[in-house]
Design an enzyme around this catalytic site. Structure first.
Site, short mmCIF file in Angstrom:
data_model
loop_
_atom_site.label_atom_id
_atom_site.label_comp_id
_atom_site.label_asym_id
_atom_site.label_seq_id
_atom_site.Cartn_x
_atom_site.Cartn_y
_atom_site.Cartn_z
N GLU A 61 4.38 -6.36 -23.12
CA GLU A 61 4.18 -5.08 -22.58
C GLU A 61 5.51 -4.51 -21.91
O GLU A 61 6.11 -5.34 -21.04
CB GLU A 61 3.11 -5.32 -21.45
CG GLU A 61 1.58 -5.55 -22.16
CD GLU A 61 0.33 -5.48 -21.27
OE1 GLU A 61 -0.60 -5.20 -21.83
OE2 GLU A 61 0.62 -5.56 -19.95
N HIS A 72 2.92 3.31 -20.96
CA HIS A 72 2.78 1.77 -21.40
C HIS A 72 2.84 1.61 -22.98
O HIS A 72 2.33 2.15 -23.55
CB HIS A 72 1.38 1.21 -20.66
CG HIS A 72 1.13 0.06 -21.23
ND1 HIS A 72 0.99 -1.03 -20.19
CD2 HIS A 72 0.84 -0.47 -22.21
CE1 HIS A 72 0.54 -1.98 -20.90
NE2 HIS A 72 0.58 -1.96 -22.31
N GLY A 75 0.81 -1.24 0.01
CA GLY A 75 -0.08 0.01 0.14
C GLY A 75 0.67 1.28 -0.04
O GLY A 75 0.49 2.28 0.56
N GLY A 76 2.01 1.10 -0.53
CA GLY A 76 2.99 2.26 -0.54
C GLY A 76 3.52 2.80 0.45
O GLY A 76 4.45 3.61 0.67
N LYS A 88 -6.87 0.14 -19.14
CA LYS A 88 -6.68 0.92 -20.47
C LYS A 88 -7.98 1.66 -21.08
O LYS A 88 -8.94 0.80 -21.09
CB LYS A 88 -6.05 -0.07 -21.62
CG LYS A 88 -4.61 -0.43 -21.18
CD LYS A 88 -4.27 -1.56 -22.15
CE LYS A 88 -2.85 -2.17 -21.82
NZ LYS A 88 -2.71 -3.58 -22.42
N ARG A 105 -2.44 -13.78 -26.04
CA ARG A 105 -3.76 -14.01 -26.67
C ARG A 105 -4.04 -12.63 -27.67
O ARG A 105 -3.17 -11.90 -27.51
CB ARG A 105 -4.83 -13.61 -25.49
CG ARG A 105 -4.60 -12.74 -24.85
CD ARG A 105 -5.56 -12.28 -23.79
NE ARG A 105 -5.04 -11.52 -22.56
CZ ARG A 105 -4.95 -10.01 -22.67
NH1 ARG A 105 -5.11 -9.51 -23.75
NH2 ARG A 105 -4.56 -9.41 -21.48
#
Lengths: 78, 453
Positions: free
Chosen positions: B277, B211, B167-168, B239, B295
Site C-alpha cells: 500500500e 490510496h 488527536g490532531g 475502503k 494476504r
C-alpha cells in the site's frame, strides 16, 4: 413484578467497558434511569445498553461476552 | 505438485470463504469449511464437501481460536489451511502453528508475515529495497535551527507534530522553509501548554493523498506484479469503492510504482499473494510506501478483472509448491474495473450496522457479485458487515462507471439496509466521474450529500 432490561440489538453482550475495567454495574447494584449497564457489539461496532427506568438489586440474566438476540432480557431489577 | 484430490481447510467465513472454496474445487480439491456455531447455515458450508464446527459465535472463540482450527484440520485430514483475509490471515503465530502441525499454510512464510507486519521493520525493508517512504525526522527535532536543516531533506509541505500529542492537536503545516521557524516556535508553545512537553517531530505532508496499492505474486524465488488498484474512497479508513488500474497515475509513474513493489517482494523472497500500500500525491507525482498486507485482499477481484488472472488459484498453486509461471511481460491491463462493497449498514443512519434476514435478492446478469447471500439468509451480528462485492469491468473507466450504474439499478437486496444507495449516489457524482477524489474526500462528501433511506 421485576423490571426488565432488554437488548436493543442482536450481538455480543459485554458488562465491562473494557476487559481490564470493572463492570458498569455490579450484581445487586442500583441504577438510575438512563444509566449504561452494558454494551452490545454488533458487526464490530459497540452500542450502549441503558436502563430506561431506575431500579435496584440488578440481576444479570446473560453472562459477560455471551451472544444475545434482539429483545433478549439482559437483566432484571426491582 | 498436483492439486486434484488434495484436501483444504478454509478457516474463514462469508464471501471470501465461498470464493476460496470455489477456486479450490475448480482445481479438483476437496474443501473442508470451518465455521462457528452461528455460521452453520452459511453458503460456504452448504457448498463445501464437508464442514466442521470450530467454536461458539464469538470470533475470539472460533475464527481466532488457533488450537481449535489446527485440531479441525488434523481431525478432517486436511493438508492445507487457507486463512482468507482478516481473522488469523496475518498472524505469524498461526502460520507457524499450521506448519508445526505438518500442514501447509496458504500464505507467506511466518517470518515474512512477522517482518512485514511490523511497521518499522517493513519500512526498513522498503528503504533497503529502494522503495520510497514518506520522509520524516525519525524522532524529535532539537530546535528551529535543526528543524530547518532536517526539513530540507524531508521536503515541503511538511507537518510539525507534537511528540506527546494526538488527536490532531499541536499540528502545524509549513509550506516552505521561510515559514518554518515561526511555526516551530508556535507549535512548541502550544505543545508545552497542552502536554507539558515541547518535543516536536517533522513529517512530510502528503497533500490530497490517494490510496494506491500494488498486487504482487511470488513463489519464494520469483515475483511479479499484477499492476495496481486505487482505493481512495474510504470512510473511517474503511475502503468502500476500489478500482483497477489507478486512473490518477500516468504510465511512467505506474511503471515506477509497480517496479518498486516487485523490488520489495523479491528482496524478502516473498511467497504467495501480497499487496503493497502506498500514498500517491498528485501535485508532486510522488508515491510513498505505507505498509504491506501479506494476504489476499477484499478488493482482489478488480485486479482479476483487468488481468484475467485468478489470484486465489495462484495462492493455492504456490502453497502446494508449484512454481510461479506467470511472465511479467504477459501480464497486461485490459480495460478498467470497479468494485463496491455491499455492507449491511444503513447509510441514512450513520452507517448503523443492520443484521437481519435477506428477503428478496435480485442481481444483475453478467456481473460478478462475490457474496455470501441467499434468499432467507439470516445475517449474523457477530462479524463484520461485508455482505458482498459488486464488480464491473469495462473497456475504459467511463464504460465501467456506466456498467456500475446499470448494475446498481438492477440490484435489490430486500429485508436489510445496505450501502447500495450510497454507491448509486456516488456513481452519479461529477467528482467521482472526473476522478477528483482523495482519501478524505468521501467523509466530507457525505456531510454535504446525506443519503436518504
Amino acid at each position: 413484578m421485576a423490571k426488565e432490561i432488554r437488548s436493543p440489538l442482536p450481538g455480543t453482550f459485554y458488562r465491562r467497558p473494557a476487559p481490564d475495567q470493572p463492570p458498569f454495574v455490579e450484581d445487586g447494584g442500583s441504577v438510575a434511569a438512563g444509566q449504561v449497564i452494558g454494551l452490545v457489539e454488533v458487526m464490530k461496532t459497540f452500542h450502549e445498553v441503558k436502563a430506561e427506568e431506575a431500579g435496584s438489586n440488578l440481576r444479570f440474566r446473560v453472562e459477560n461476552e455471551e451472544p444475545v438476540m434482539a429483545g433478549a432480557v439482559l437483566a432484571e431489577m426491582d | 505438485m498436483e492439486l486434484s484430490g488434495r484436501r483444504l481447510l478454509v478457516a474463514n467465513r462469508g464471501e471470501i470463504a465461498l470464493r476460496i472454496g470455489r477456486a479450490a474445487r475448480a482445481l479438483g480439491m476437496e474443501v473442508i469449511q470451518a465455521h462457528s456455531a452461528a455460521d452453520a447455515d452459511m453458503l460456504a458450508v452448504r457448498e463445501a464437501d464437508r464442514a466442521v464446527e470450530i467454536g461458539p459465535p464469538q470470533a475470539a472463540k472460533s475464527y481466532l481460536n488457533i488450537p481449535a482450527i489446527i485440531d479441525a484440520a488434523l481431525r478432517t485430514g486436511a493438508e492445507a489451511v487457507h486463512p482468507g483475509y482478516g481473522f488469523l490471515s496475518e498472524n505469524a503465530d498461526f502460520a507457524e502453528a499450521v506448519e508445526a502441525a505438518g500442514l501447509i499454510f496458504v500464505g507467506p512464510r511466518p517470518e515474512t508475515i512477522r517482518r512485514m507486519g511490523d511497521k518499522a521493520a517493513a519500512r526498513a525493508a522498503a528503504v533497503a529495497a529502494g522503495v520510497p517512504v514518506a520522509p520524516g525526522s525519525d524522532g524529535r527535532v532539537r530546535d528551529a535551527e535543526a528543524a530547518v536543516r532536517i526539513a530540507r531533506d524531508i521536503g515541503f509541505p511538511l507537518m510539525i507534530k507534537a511528540a506527546a500529542g494526538g488527536g490532531g492537536r499541536g499540528i502545524r503545516v509549513a509550506e516552505d522553509a521561510q515559514a518554518l521557524p515561526a511555526l516551530i516556535a508556535e507549535a512548541q508553545r502550544e505543545a508545552r501548554a497542552a502536554f507539558g512537553d515541547d518535543g516536536l517531530y517533522l513529517e512530510r505532508m502528503i497533500r490530497d493523498a490517494r490510496h494506491v496499492e500494488v498486487q504482487i505474486l511470488g513463489d519464494g524465488s520469483r515475483a511479479v506484479h499484477l499492476w495496481e488498484r486505487e482505493c481512495s474512497l474510504q470512510r473511517r479508513r474503511q475502503k468502500l469503492w476500489e478500482e483497477a488500474p489507478a486512473a490518477c497515475l500516468d504510465p511512467d509513474t505506474r511503471q515506477a510504482l509497480c517496479d518498486s513493489a516487485v523490488r520489495l517482494a523479491r528482496s524478502v523472497g516473498y511467497r504467495g499473494a501480497g499487496t503493497l500500500e502506498y500514498l500517491f500525491e498528485p501535485a508532486s507525482g510522488q508515491f510513498f510506501f505505507m505498509e504491506m498486507n501479506t494476504r489476499i485482499q477484499v478488493e482482489h477481484p478488480v485486479t482479476e478483472a483487468v488481468t484475467g488472472i485468478d489470484l486465489v488459484e495462484w495462492q493455492l498453486r504456490i502453497a502446494f509448491g508449484q512454481p510461479l509461471t506467470l511472465e511479467q511481460g504477459a501480464i497486461r491491463l485490459d480495460g478498467h474495473a470497479i468494485e463496491v462493497r455491499v455492507n449491511a449498514e444503513d447509510p441514512a443512519r450513520g452507517f448503523m450496522p443492520f443484521p437481519g434476514v435477506v428477503e428478496e435478492l435480485a442481481l444483475p446478469p453478467d456481473v460478478r457479485f462475490d457474496s455470501m447471500l441467499y434468499p432467507g439468509y439470516a445475517i449474523p451480528p457477530f462479524y463484520d458487515s461485508l455482505l458482498g462485492k459488486l464488480i464491473v469491468h469495462g473497456a475504459d473507466r467511463a464504460e465501467a462507471l456506466e456498467r456500475l450504474r446499470a448494475a446498481l439499478a438492477a440490484t435489490r437486496i430486500g429485508g436489510v439496509k445496505t450501502t447500495l444507495p450510497l454507491f448509486a449516489a456516488l456513481a452519479e457524482d461529477p467528482d467521482v466521474a472526473a476522478g477528483n477524489v482523495h482519501t478524505r474526500w468521501l467523509e466530507s462528501w457525505l456531510e454535504r450529500n446525506p443519503i436518504r433511506s
